[in-house]
Design a protein around this motif. Structure first.
Motif, PDB file in Angstrom:
ATOM      1  N   VAL A  88      -2.240   1.139  -6.349  1.00 32.46           N
ATOM      2  CA  VAL A  88      -3.556   1.764  -6.231  1.00 32.46           C
ATOM      3  C   VAL A  88      -3.345   3.228  -5.874  1.00 32.46           C
ATOM      4  CG1 VAL A  88      -5.768   1.758  -5.037  1.00 32.46           C
ATOM      5  CG2 VAL A  88      -4.596  -0.412  -5.500  1.00 32.46           C
ATOM      6  N   GLN A  89      -3.786   4.129  -6.772  1.00 32.07           N
ATOM      7  CA  GLN A  89      -3.604   5.556  -6.556  1.00 32.07           C
ATOM      8  C   GLN A  89      -4.471   6.044  -5.403  1.00 32.07           C
ATOM      9  OE1 GLN A  89      -1.439   7.496  -8.014  1.00 32.07           O
ATOM     10  NE2 GLN A  89      -0.686   6.019  -9.545  1.00 32.07           N
ATOM     11  N   GLN A  90      -3.902   6.921  -4.583  1.00 35.41           N
ATOM     12  CA  GLN A  90      -4.601   7.536  -3.469  1.00 35.41           C
ATOM     13  C   GLN A  90      -4.457   9.047  -3.565  1.00 35.41           C
ATOM     14  OE1 GLN A  90      -6.460   5.895  -1.398  1.00 35.41           O
ATOM     15  NE2 GLN A  90      -5.834   3.797  -1.942  1.00 35.41           N
ATOM     16  N   PRO A  91      -5.306   9.822  -2.867  1.00 35.88           N
ATOM     17  CA  PRO A  91      -5.189  11.288  -2.912  1.00 35.88           C
ATOM     18  C   PRO A  91      -3.834  11.762  -2.419  1.00 35.88           C
ATOM     19  CG  PRO A  91      -7.268  10.601  -1.909  1.00 35.88           C
ATOM     20  CD  PRO A  91      -6.437   9.368  -2.041  1.00 35.88           C
ATOM     21  N   VAL A 139       0.252   6.284  -2.967  1.00 38.88           N
ATOM     22  CA  VAL A 139      -0.148   5.028  -3.589  1.00 38.88           C
ATOM     23  C   VAL A 139      -0.117   3.928  -2.541  1.00 38.88           C
ATOM     24  CG1 VAL A 139       0.672   5.644  -5.896  1.00 38.88           C
ATOM     25  CG2 VAL A 139       2.210   4.484  -4.308  1.00 38.88           C
ATOM     26  N   ASP A 140      -1.001   2.935  -2.718  1.00 39.79           N
ATOM     27  CA  ASP A 140      -0.935   1.689  -1.972  1.00 39.79           C
ATOM     28  C   ASP A 140      -0.234   0.663  -2.859  1.00 39.79           C
ATOM     29  OD1 ASP A 140      -2.237   2.725   0.183  1.00 39.79           O
ATOM     30  OD2 ASP A 140      -4.203   1.906  -0.326  1.00 39.79           O
ATOM     31  N   ILE A 187       8.006  16.821 -11.692  1.00 43.15           N
ATOM     32  CA  ILE A 187       6.834  16.006 -11.320  1.00 43.15           C
ATOM     33  C   ILE A 187       7.334  15.008 -10.291  1.00 43.15           C
ATOM     34  CG2 ILE A 187       5.088  14.375 -12.093  1.00 43.15           C
ATOM     35  CD1 ILE A 187       5.173  15.646 -14.820  1.00 43.15           C
ATOM     36  N   GLU A 188       6.831  15.095  -9.060  1.00 46.59           N
ATOM     37  CA  GLU A 188       7.350  14.277  -7.960  1.00 46.59           C
ATOM     38  C   GLU A 188       6.842  12.840  -8.038  1.00 46.59           C
ATOM     39  OE1 GLU A 188       6.163  16.234  -4.434  1.00 46.59           O
ATOM     40  OE2 GLU A 188       7.738  17.774  -4.532  1.00 46.59           O
ATOM     41  N   ASN A 189       7.723  11.903  -7.588  1.00 49.56           N
ATOM     42  CA  ASN A 189       7.289  10.517  -7.421  1.00 49.56           C
ATOM     43  C   ASN A 189       6.299  10.440  -6.262  1.00 49.56           C
ATOM     44  OD1 ASN A 189       8.571   8.888  -9.388  1.00 49.56           O
ATOM     45  ND2 ASN A 189      10.527   9.098  -8.303  1.00 49.56           N
ATOM     46  N   PRO A 190       5.344   9.512  -6.330  1.00 50.85           N
ATOM     47  CA  PRO A 190       4.379   9.399  -5.234  1.00 50.85           C
ATOM     48  C   PRO A 190       5.007   8.803  -3.985  1.00 50.85           C
ATOM     49  CG  PRO A 190       3.971   7.707  -6.880  1.00 50.85           C
ATOM     50  CD  PRO A 190       5.015   8.616  -7.453  1.00 50.85           C
ATOM     51  N   ILE A 191       4.327   8.954  -2.872  1.00 51.96           N
ATOM     52  CA  ILE A 191       4.730   8.391  -1.587  1.00 51.96           C
ATOM     53  C   ILE A 191       3.926   7.112  -1.345  1.00 51.96           C
ATOM     54  CG2 ILE A 191       4.701   8.752   0.917  1.00 51.96           C
ATOM     55  CD1 ILE A 191       6.870  10.278  -0.434  1.00 51.96           C
ATOM     56  N   ILE A 192       4.612   6.077  -0.830  1.00 49.35           N
ATOM     57  CA  ILE A 192       3.922   4.816  -0.528  1.00 49.35           C
ATOM     58  C   ILE A 192       3.107   4.988   0.743  1.00 49.35           C
ATOM     59  CG2 ILE A 192       4.234   2.381   0.062  1.00 49.35           C
ATOM     60  CD1 ILE A 192       6.765   2.376  -1.612  1.00 49.35           C
ATOM     61  N   ASN A 193       1.826   4.759   0.622  1.00 50.29           N
ATOM     62  CA  ASN A 193       0.917   4.874   1.764  1.00 50.29           C
ATOM     63  C   ASN A 193       0.921   3.591   2.599  1.00 50.29           C
ATOM     64  OD1 ASN A 193      -1.190   6.074   3.378  1.00 50.29           O
ATOM     65  ND2 ASN A 193      -2.605   4.659   2.359  1.00 50.29           N
ATOM     66  N   ARG A 194       0.733   2.446   1.933  1.00 51.64           N
ATOM     67  CA  ARG A 194       0.740   1.140   2.599  1.00 51.64           C
ATOM     68  C   ARG A 194       1.431   0.121   1.706  1.00 51.64           C
ATOM     69  NH1 ARG A 194      -5.083  -0.810   4.003  1.00 51.64           N
ATOM     70  NH2 ARG A 194      -5.409  -0.147   1.832  1.00 51.64           N
ATOM     71  N   VAL A 195       2.035  -0.906   2.350  1.00 52.66           N
ATOM     72  CA  VAL A 195       2.592  -2.051   1.637  1.00 52.66           C
ATOM     73  C   VAL A 195       1.796  -3.286   2.076  1.00 52.66           C
ATOM     74  CG1 VAL A 195       4.633  -3.458   1.169  1.00 52.66           C
ATOM     75  CG2 VAL A 195       4.877  -1.000   1.548  1.00 52.66           C
ATOM     76  N   ASP A 238      11.346  -7.525   6.195  1.00 53.25           N
ATOM     77  CA  ASP A 238      12.743  -7.324   6.611  1.00 53.25           C
ATOM     78  C   ASP A 238      13.694  -7.343   5.421  1.00 53.25           C
ATOM     79  OD1 ASP A 238      11.999  -7.118   9.222  1.00 53.25           O
ATOM     80  OD2 ASP A 238      12.450  -9.204   9.734  1.00 53.25           O
ATOM     81  N   GLU A 239      13.280  -7.942   4.305  1.00 54.16           N
ATOM     82  CA  GLU A 239      14.168  -8.110   3.163  1.00 54.16           C
ATOM     83  C   GLU A 239      13.977  -7.042   2.091  1.00 54.16           C
ATOM     84  OE1 GLU A 239      16.638 -10.230   2.732  1.00 54.16           O
ATOM     85  OE2 GLU A 239      16.343 -11.062   4.729  1.00 54.16           O
ATOM     86  N   ILE A 240      12.804  -6.442   2.000  1.00 53.74           N
ATOM     87  CA  ILE A 240      12.538  -5.503   0.911  1.00 53.74           C
ATOM     88  C   ILE A 240      12.797  -4.071   1.375  1.00 53.74           C
ATOM     89  CG2 ILE A 240      10.834  -7.071  -0.080  1.00 53.74           C
ATOM     90  CD1 ILE A 240       8.652  -5.225   0.967  1.00 53.74           C
ATOM     91  N   GLU A 241      12.908  -3.155   0.389  1.00 50.12           N
ATOM     92  CA  GLU A 241      13.179  -1.749   0.674  1.00 50.12           C
ATOM     93  C   GLU A 241      11.901  -0.928   0.825  1.00 50.12           C
ATOM     94  OE1 GLU A 241      16.083  -0.555   1.284  1.00 50.12           O
ATOM     95  OE2 GLU A 241      17.190  -2.385   0.816  1.00 50.12           O
ATOM     96  N   ALA A 242      10.834  -1.344   0.142  1.00 50.78           N
ATOM     97  CA  ALA A 242       9.585  -0.571   0.174  1.00 50.78           C
ATOM     98  C   ALA A 242       8.985  -0.596   1.571  1.00 50.78           C
ATOM     99  CB  ALA A 242       8.596  -1.147  -0.835  1.00 50.78           C
ATOM    100  N   GLU A 243       8.551   0.555   2.017  1.00 48.72           N
ATOM    101  CA  GLU A 243       7.901   0.673   3.314  1.00 48.72           C
ATOM    102  C   GLU A 243       7.034   1.930   3.314  1.00 48.72           C
ATOM    103  OE1 GLU A 243      10.851   1.067   6.295  1.00 48.72           O
ATOM    104  OE2 GLU A 243      11.800   2.816   5.404  1.00 48.72           O
ATOM    105  N   PRO A 244       6.042   2.007   4.203  1.00 52.30           N
ATOM    106  CA  PRO A 244       5.190   3.198   4.254  1.00 52.30           C
ATOM    107  C   PRO A 244       6.002   4.471   4.455  1.00 52.30           C
ATOM    108  CG  PRO A 244       4.217   1.419   5.547  1.00 52.30           C
ATOM    109  CD  PRO A 244       5.583   0.949   5.143  1.00 52.30           C
TER     110      PRO A 244
END
Length: 854
Positions: free
Chosen positions: A194-197, A201-202, A130-138, A153-159
Motif C-alpha cells: 500500500v503506497q504511502q506519502p 509503503v505499508d 529512482i530510490e526504493n521506497p521505505i517500509i512504513n509498517r509490516v 523474528d524469522e523475516i528480514e522486512a521491518e519498519p
C-alpha cells in the motif's frame, strides 16, 4: 549517437551512339532511377532527437576522454556523496566503459535504488536514480496458530527498512517454511503493498494457514528382523492421534525425517547389521492436504559378529598387546558400531597417560561377507599438532551459549582431537534440547590452528501432559505434569507433578541446576507432599511433607555420586486413633496389656514427627543403551542416615544391581539383585512408616505389602492360621529375579518369562506380639502368652492367639508377562504361580496395569 539521413543522386549520361534510339534509352534510365528512389524511400531515416527535460541526452558521437564532473539527480534520502562513493570513477579519471558498467551494477546491488541511469555527456557525467521506497509498517493478517513475534523474528522486512521485491519474496518463503515446520503444508502467503506519502509503503502479508498436516501412518519396508512397532519407538516422528493434541512431533518435518534416518541406522548398526542402510524416506501428502504417509524403505543386510580385534602402532611407548587388553570388544559377540567409539576413547586415554597428546587412532573395519564377521584393526599413529583457535556456536535461538560450551570437552587453546569433538557432540545431543547437532572444523589463521563451529537446531523442551490409567493394584491412576527441561535457555529443569490413585496422592515440585556454580555439579531442590494409604494392608495411612536438597557429580565416565539432605514432617493415621489418650495414660501407669501393644506403638508414632536425613547414592552404569539395554550392567548403592537433628534415628542401606544380555535378536535376558536393611540407633527402633513393604510390582505375585512380617490369628491348640491381619513391614529385604523377554510373533506384543525369589523380615522385638486374644478355657486369660497355652498340654477347648510372624522365609514365584502397545497406551499383564509361599501371604495370581497420555 546522432546521424543524418543521406539521399543518393543518380547521374543520367546516355551515350550518343544511335540518335534514333535516344528517346528509348532516356526512358529506360528514367525508369531505373525511379525504382532506386522508391526503394531508398522505404528505408527508415534516423531522426535528430532533441533532449527533453528529465531525460539524459543521447550519447555524443565522440566518447569523452576524461571525466570532468559528476552530478546526481533524483535522490531524496540518499546523499549525493553516498551515491558517488559507490562509483569506480571520479573527476579527472579517464573515461572507461567497463568502469561505467561496473558502477551501474554496484549501485543496483546496494538495494537502495529501483532504477539507475548513467549518462557521460561529454565528460560531465549525470547519474539519475529512482530510490526504493521505505517500509512504513509490516502487517500480518490471518496468522492464528503462529504468533506475530515468531514470524517477525524469522523475516528480514521491518519498519524503516528498504523495500525490495526480491527480499519480500524471500520473506514469503521463510513464512511458508515456518508453517511447514508447524505441520501446515497447505499454508499460502500473499504479500501486498500500500503506497504511502514520502515514498513509503505499508507491507501486508495475507496468510491462509490451512489445516494442520499430520502423520497418518509411518510404514517400514524391508524390515524382517524388527517389527514396525519397535522401529517407531526409535524415531522422533510420531503418528497423529486424537489424544496427542499437545505433541509437536506428529507432523511432517523434513529436518526431523533426516534425523530419524540416522536414528534407524544407529539402532541397526548397534545390533549387528553392519550393512544396514535407509534406501529412501518418502513423505506423500494426501489429496486433501491434511496428512502425510511416511515410508522408510530399508535394506537390513545380514547380521554380523565381531571377528579378530587387534591394535597396530609404531610408537615406542605404546605396547599393542596392552592396548588390546583394554578393548572391551570380544570376538564372537554381535557387532555393535558404538563399541568402536568407546574403544577409541579408551585407547586415546591410554595413549595420553604415556605422553602422546596428539595421537590419531584410525579404526580399520573389514567386513567378511562370507563368514558374516567384522575384523577390526586400530592403527595408532602420532597425528599432526593442531590447536583450537576459536569455537563458534550458531543456531541457538533459545539456549544460551555457555550451556552448550560447558558440554564441550575442548576449549580454545586445547589440542584438536576428533574423538573429543565427537564425544562433545554426543554430550550436546544428550541435553535433548536440539533436533540437530553438527560440529565442523575449518582452518584458522594458520595451518596449525582450527576453528570449530557447533551448529544446532532448537526443538521444544516444554511438556504439558495428562495421564490416566487403571491397575489391579492402584485401581485408578491420574497424572498431570508440567515440565520445562531448558528453563530460560539455561539448561535448568523445572517440573511440577500431581499424581493420584486409590492408595497414593502426591504433589511434587522440583528444580535442578545442572552446572551449579559453573562446575560439573548438578544441584536440585524439591518440595513434596505425599500420602500413602496402607489402611487395608497394614492398618495405617502415612503422610510426608517436606523438601530435599541434592548435589550430584560424575566420578568417572561411568560412575557418579549424588548426595542429598531431606527435612520432612511425617504423620500416620489409623482408625483407632481416638483410643490413644487412654492407652497412653494406662501405659504410663504401667498397666499396658499385651493385646494393646501394637495399637500403642501406632499411638506413639502419631502426632507428627520431624525427620532430618542425610544420604548419598553411588551409581555405576555400563549399559549399552540407557532405555532398552541389550548388554552391560548398572549398580546403585545408597545410604541414608536420619538423626542429624529431628525426632527419628536410623541408618538405611539399599543396593540394586541389574545385568542385561542379548541372546538372539529381540530376545533379551536380564537379572536383578536387590536388598536393603534399616536399623535404628541411639536407642530408637524403626517405626512402621520407615520399614520395607514389598509386593505388587516390587515382588510380582503378591499384593501391596503382601509378604513379610504380619499379625495373624492362630488356633491356640493346632497352631493353624485362622485369619490374616495387618502387615507389619520389615527392617530388611532381599530380592533376586531372572527374566527373558521375547517377541510373540504378533504385532505390538511382547512376552516374558520370569522367576523371582525374595524375603522381608527382621522386625524389632518391641513390635512383635504373642498373646491370647480370645479364650474359653479355664485358667487361660486374654493377654497370656500363647506359647504357655500350647506347650503345657492343657486340654484347651477354645483358645485364639494373635502372633506376629517374622521368620525371613524365602518366597519364590514363577510367572509370565505380556506387554501390549495398545492404541490407548501400554498395557501389562502378569500371571504368576507360586513355587514357595505361606498361608498368611497376600497372594495375587493376576495383575495388570495400563496408562495413556492425552
Amino acid at each position: 549517437m546522432l546521424s543524418l539521413a543521406r539521399h543518393r543522386q543518380t547521374d543520367l549520361n546516355p551515350v550518343p551512339l544511335f540518335r534514333g534510339l535516344q528517346a528509348v534509352l532516356v526512358a529506360f534510365v528514367l525508369l531505373i532511377g525511379f525504382s532506386a528512389y522508391a526503394q531508398e524511400a522505404q528505408t527508415p531515416i534516423p531522426q535528430t532527437q532533441t533532449p527533453q527535460a528529465g531525460n539524459p541526452a543521447p550519447e555524443a558521437v565522440q566518447a569523452p576522454t576524461v571525466i570532468k564532473s559528476i552530478q546526481v539527480s533524483g535522490n531524496q534520502r540518499v546523499e549525493a556523496n553516498t551515491v558517488a562513493s559507490y562509483l569506480l570513477f571520479a573527476p579527472g579519471d579517464p573515461y572507461s566503459e567497463s568502469r561505467i558498467d561496473t558502477s551501474l551494477k554496484t549501485l543496483y546491488a546496494t538495494g537502495l535504488f529501483a532504477d539507475v541511469a548513467i549518462d557521460p555527456r561529454d565528460g560531465n557525467v549525470l547519474i539519475q536514480v529512482i530510490e526504493n521506497p521505505i517500509i512504513n509498517r509490516v502487517i500480518f493478517e490471518g496468522n492464528k496458530s503462529l504468533k506475530t513475534d515468531k514470524i517477525t523474528d524469522e523475516i528480514e522486512a521491518e519498519p524503516r527498512s528498504i523495500f525490495t521485491r526480491s527480499d519480500i519474496q524471500e520473506d514469503v518463503q521463510r513464512i511458508i517454511e515456518l508453517y511447514r515446520q508447524s505441520g501446515r503444508f497447505a499454508a499460502t502467503v500473499s504479500p501486498k503493498v500500500v503506497q504511502q506519502p514520502q515514498n513509503r509503503v505499508d507491507l501486508i502479508f495475507e496468510i491462509a494457514e490451512g489445516p494442520v498436516t499430520g502423520v497418518k501412518r509411518i510404514n517400514f519396508i524391508g524390515n524382517a528382523e524388527y517389527a514396525d512397532r519397535e522401529l517407531r519407538k526409535q524415531i522422533v516422528t510420531a503418528e497423529s492421534r486424537w489424544y496427542k493434541f499437545f505433541s509437536s512431533n506428529d507432523n511432517y518435518d523434513p529436518g526431523r525425517l533426516e534425523y530419524d534416518r540416522e536414528q534407524l541406522r544407529t539402532y541397526y548398526t548397534n545390533r549387528g547389521f553392519a550393512d544396514f542402510r535407509v534406501v529412501s524416506a518418502v513423505a506423500e501428502l494426501t489429496p486433501d492436504q491434511e496428512d502425510f504417509y511416511i515410508t522408510f524403505t530399508m535394506d537390513e543386510g545380514e547380521e554380523y559378529r565381531w571377528g579378530d580385534i587387534s591394535v597396530e602402532t609404531q610408537l615406542d611407548e605404546l605396547d599393542p598387546e596392552f592396548l588390546e587388553r583394554l578393548i572391551r570388544i570380544q570376538t564372537g559377540e554381535i557387532y555393535n558400531a558404538s563399541q568402536v567409539e568407546t574403544a577409541i576413547d579408551t585407547l586415546n586415554f591410554a595413549a595420553g597417560t604415556t605422553g602422546y597428546a596428539f595421537v590419531d587412532i584410525q579404526p580399520d573395519i573389514r567386513r567378511n561377507r562370507d563368514t558374516k564377521t567384522v575384523d577390526l584393526v586400530f592403527n595408532v599413529v602420532e597425528g599432526p599438532r593442531v590447536y583450537i583457535e576459536r569455537i563458534d556456536i550458531v543456531g541457538n535461538t533459545t539456549t544460551l551459549d555457555y550451556v552448550i560450551r560447558r558440554e564441550m570437552e575442548l576449549v580454545e587453546g586445547d589440542a584438536f582431537n576428533r574423538i573429543l569433538l565427537d564425544r562433545s557432540r554426543n554430550r550436546v545431543r544428550a541435553l535433548r534440547f536440539f533436533e540437530e547437532v553438527e560440529i565442523t572444523e575449518t582452518q584458522g589463521s594458520s595451518p596449525d590452528r582450527a576453528v570449530v563451529e557447533v551448529k544446532v537446531k532448537e526443538q521444544p523442551t516444554g511438556e504439558l501432559s495428562f495421564s490416566a490409567g487403571f491397575s489391579s493394584a492402584d485401581a485408578f491412576l491420574v497424572d498431570m505434569s508440567i515440565t520445562q527441561r531448558n528453563l530460560r535457555g539455561r539448561g535448568q529443569l523445572l517440573r511440577f507433578v500431581i499424581r493420584a490413585s486409590s492408595n497414593r496422592r502426591e504433589i511434587d515440585l522440583r528444580f535442578t541446576e545442572p552446572r551449579f556454580l559453573g562446575r560439573n555439579l548438578a544441584a536440585g531442590v524439591q518440595l513434596f507432599d505425599v500420602t500413602i494409604d496402607f489402611l487395608e494392608e497394614a492398618g495405617f495411612r502415612q503422610s510426608r511433607t517436606g523438601g530435599q536438597l541434592s548435589l550430584a557429580f560424575p566420578l568417572t565416565e561411568n560412575t557418579s555420586l549424588s548426595t542429598r539432605y531431606s527435612l520432612r514432617q511425617e504423620d500416620i493415621e489409623f482408625p483407632q486413633q481416638n483410643q490413644c489418650a487412654a492407652l497412653n495414660a494406662t501405659s504410663q501407669a504401667g498397666g499396658a496389656r499385651p493385646q494393646d501393644l501394637q495399637l500403642l506403638s501406632l499411638c506413639e508414632q502419631s502426632g507428627g514427627r520431624i525427620s532430618s536425613i542425610v544420604g548419598y547414592t553411588f551409581s555405576w552404569d555400563r549399559r549399552n543403551d540407557p532405555i532398552t539395554p541389550t548388554g552391560g550392567f548398572d549398580v546403585n548403592f545408597s545410604q541414608d542416615v536420619a538423626g542429624v537433628g529431628g525426632d527419628v534415628k536410623y541408618l538405611r542401606t539399599d543396593v540394586r544391581a541389574n545385568a542385561y544380555k542379548g541372546l538372539y535378536k529381540n530376545v533379551i535376558a536380564s537379572a536383578t539383585l536387590a536388598g536393603g536393611y534399616i536399623r535404628g540407633w541411639g536407642g530408637d527402633d524403626v517405626t512402621i512408616n520407615d520399614r520395607y513393604f514389598k509386593g505388587n510390582f516390587d515382588f510380582r505375585g503378591y499384593d501391596n505389602a503382601g509378604i513379610g512380617p504380619r499379625l495373624v490369628q492362630v488356633d491356640g491348640e493346632t497352631g493353624q492360621v485362622t485369619q490374616r491381619l495387618n502387615a507389619l513391614g520389615g527392617n530388611a529385604f532381599g530380592l533376586a529375579s531372572a527374566e527373558v523377554s521375547f517377541p510373540v510373533g504378533v504385532p505390538n506384543l511382547l512376552g516374558s518369562l520370569f522367576l523371582e525369589a525374595g524375603t522381608v523380615g527382621l522386625l524389632d522385638d518391641s513390635f512383635k506380639s504373642d498373646f491370647v486374644s480370645a479364650s474359653n478355657t479355664p485358667g487361660v486369660e486374654v493377654g497370656d502368652a500363647c506359647g504357655a497355652v500350647t506347650d503345657d498340654g492343657n486340654d484347651a477347648t477354645f483358645v485364639t492367639c494373635q502372633r506376629s510372624i517374622d521368620d525371613l522365609s524365602i518366597r519364590a514365584m514363577l510367572g509370565a508377562s505380556i506387554f501390549w502397545e495398545s492404541p490407548f497406551g501400554p498395557i501389562r499383564f502378569d500371571f504368576t504361580k507360586p513355587l514357595r509361599q505361606f498361608d498368611y501371604d497376600d497372594r495375587k495370581s493376576f495383575q495388570f496395569t495400563t496408562r495413556t497420555r492425552f
